[in-house]
Write an enzyme that holds these catalytic residues in place. Structure first.
Site, PDB file in Angstrom:
ATOM      1  N   GLY A 108       0.791  -1.225   0.000  1.00 18.97           N
ATOM      2  CA  GLY A 108       0.000   0.000   0.000  1.00 18.97           C
ATOM      3  C   GLY A 108       0.818   1.266   0.000  1.00 18.97           C
ATOM      4  O   GLY A 108       0.267   2.352   0.043  1.00 18.97           O
ATOM      5  N   CYS A 109       2.149   1.162  -0.039  1.00 19.07           N
ATOM      6  CA  CYS A 109       2.978   2.345   0.132  1.00 19.07           C
ATOM      7  C   CYS A 109       4.001   2.441  -0.973  1.00 19.07           C
ATOM      8  O   CYS A 109       4.638   1.454  -1.315  1.00 19.07           O
ATOM      9  CB  CYS A 109       3.682   2.288   1.487  1.00 19.07           C
ATOM     10  SG  CYS A 109       4.758   3.692   1.781  1.00 19.07           S
ATOM     11  N   GLY A 110       4.173   3.632  -1.525  1.00 19.59           N
ATOM     12  CA  GLY A 110       5.150   3.807  -2.575  1.00 19.59           C
ATOM     13  C   GLY A 110       6.292   4.724  -2.190  1.00 19.59           C
ATOM     14  O   GLY A 110       7.160   4.978  -2.991  1.00 19.59           O
TER      15      GLY A 110
END
Length: 276
Positions: A108-110
């Site tokens: 969910g994290c970039g």
């Protein structure tokens, strides 16, 4: 472990009662990106189209400017993940050693692991004007996606990023449990095929956050369209990058947040007249 999907048993509860059966779900695997023997990032992702991911990540991160700068790429399957081993020219490797970061990136994290606020909101590339599109072309492009999302048809649990042009339709589509990974895979696929992004639109089945805009700007895409809403920072970033950002795309329309001039009802009429 390294197949993109897996069949698992599950127990189903419904108003009508309980039943047993199986369901296909997506796999999630640790993907380590290494350059000249040093680990740069470890991301969780779908173990498919891994060469595209390695090349696209390298381009999106600014590690290389062209796939040709990656002298070799080996995909090594390990017991607990997959290592994408890349070798760069020594001058590139020396530059990279100065900015190397180690990331444990959940799906969910970039932006996990970067070490400054300035890097998170770094200025993006400014895209060229490119071509214009009609609203009908935008809708046709988005409506073409669902049957092409092979993993999502089976699992209903992965994101897709695609590239569409008026002349060719869907040129490429890539899927991943991580929306950033799906876009990186698309970047890599287009770059390896020598396809310029300035004649088409990037399509996303996810929300639009700032790093998605940064990646689209890096590939030179003039228009990006998403099914979900953008964040406020994504809108500001797209505006500064000269990108037309359309989102909340549904069967009956979409909303344009930045640079609406690239979407014109007259485009389809002009192209039809040119063909005639």
């Amino acid at each position: 472990m390294h197949d993109p999907v897996r069949m698992v048993d599950r127990l189903v509860w419904r108003d009508s009662g309980q039943s047993e059966g199986a369901r296909i779900i997506p796999e999630e695997t640790a993907l380590a990106l290494t350059y000249n023997g040093g680990t740069y990032a470890v991301m969780m992702g779908t173990p498919q189209d891994l060469a595209d991911f390695a090349v696209g990540f390298s381009l999106s991160e600014g590690i290389v400017r062209s796939p040709r700068e990656i002298e070799s790429l080996d995909i090594v399957f390990l017991d607990d993940g997959i290592e994408l081993r890349m070798w760069l020219a020594q001058s590139k490797a020396d530059q990279l050693s100065e900015r190397r970061r180690h990331i444990a990136g959940p799906t969910g994290c970039g932006l996990c692991g970067i070490d400054s606020i300035a890097e998170a909101v770094r200025p993006t590339a400014v895209v060229a004007q490119g071509r214009s599109f009609s609203p009908q072309q935008v809708m046709a492009a988005m409506q073409s996606l669902p049957p092409l999302q092979k993993i999502n048809v089976e699992t209903r649990a992965v994101h897709a990023a695609a590239f569409w042009t008026p002349a060719r339709g869907n040129v490429a589509l890539r899927e991943d449990v991580g929306r950033h990974n799906a876009l990186d895979k698309l970047v890599g696929a287009l770059a390896q095929d020598g396809i310029s992004a300035d004649e088409g639109m990037v399509l996303l089945t996810s929300r639009v956050s700032v790093e998605m805009v940064q990646k689209a700007a890096a590939m030179g895409a003039p228009l990006m369209v998403a099914v979900s809403a953008p964040t406020a920072l994504a809108v500001r970033t797209a505006d500064a990058a000269g990108i037309t950002l359309a989102a909340i795309a549904r069967s009956d329309g979409f909303e344009v947040f930045t640079h609406p001039g690239r979407i014109s009802a007259g485009v389809a009429t002009e192209e039809a007249a040119h063909v005639a």
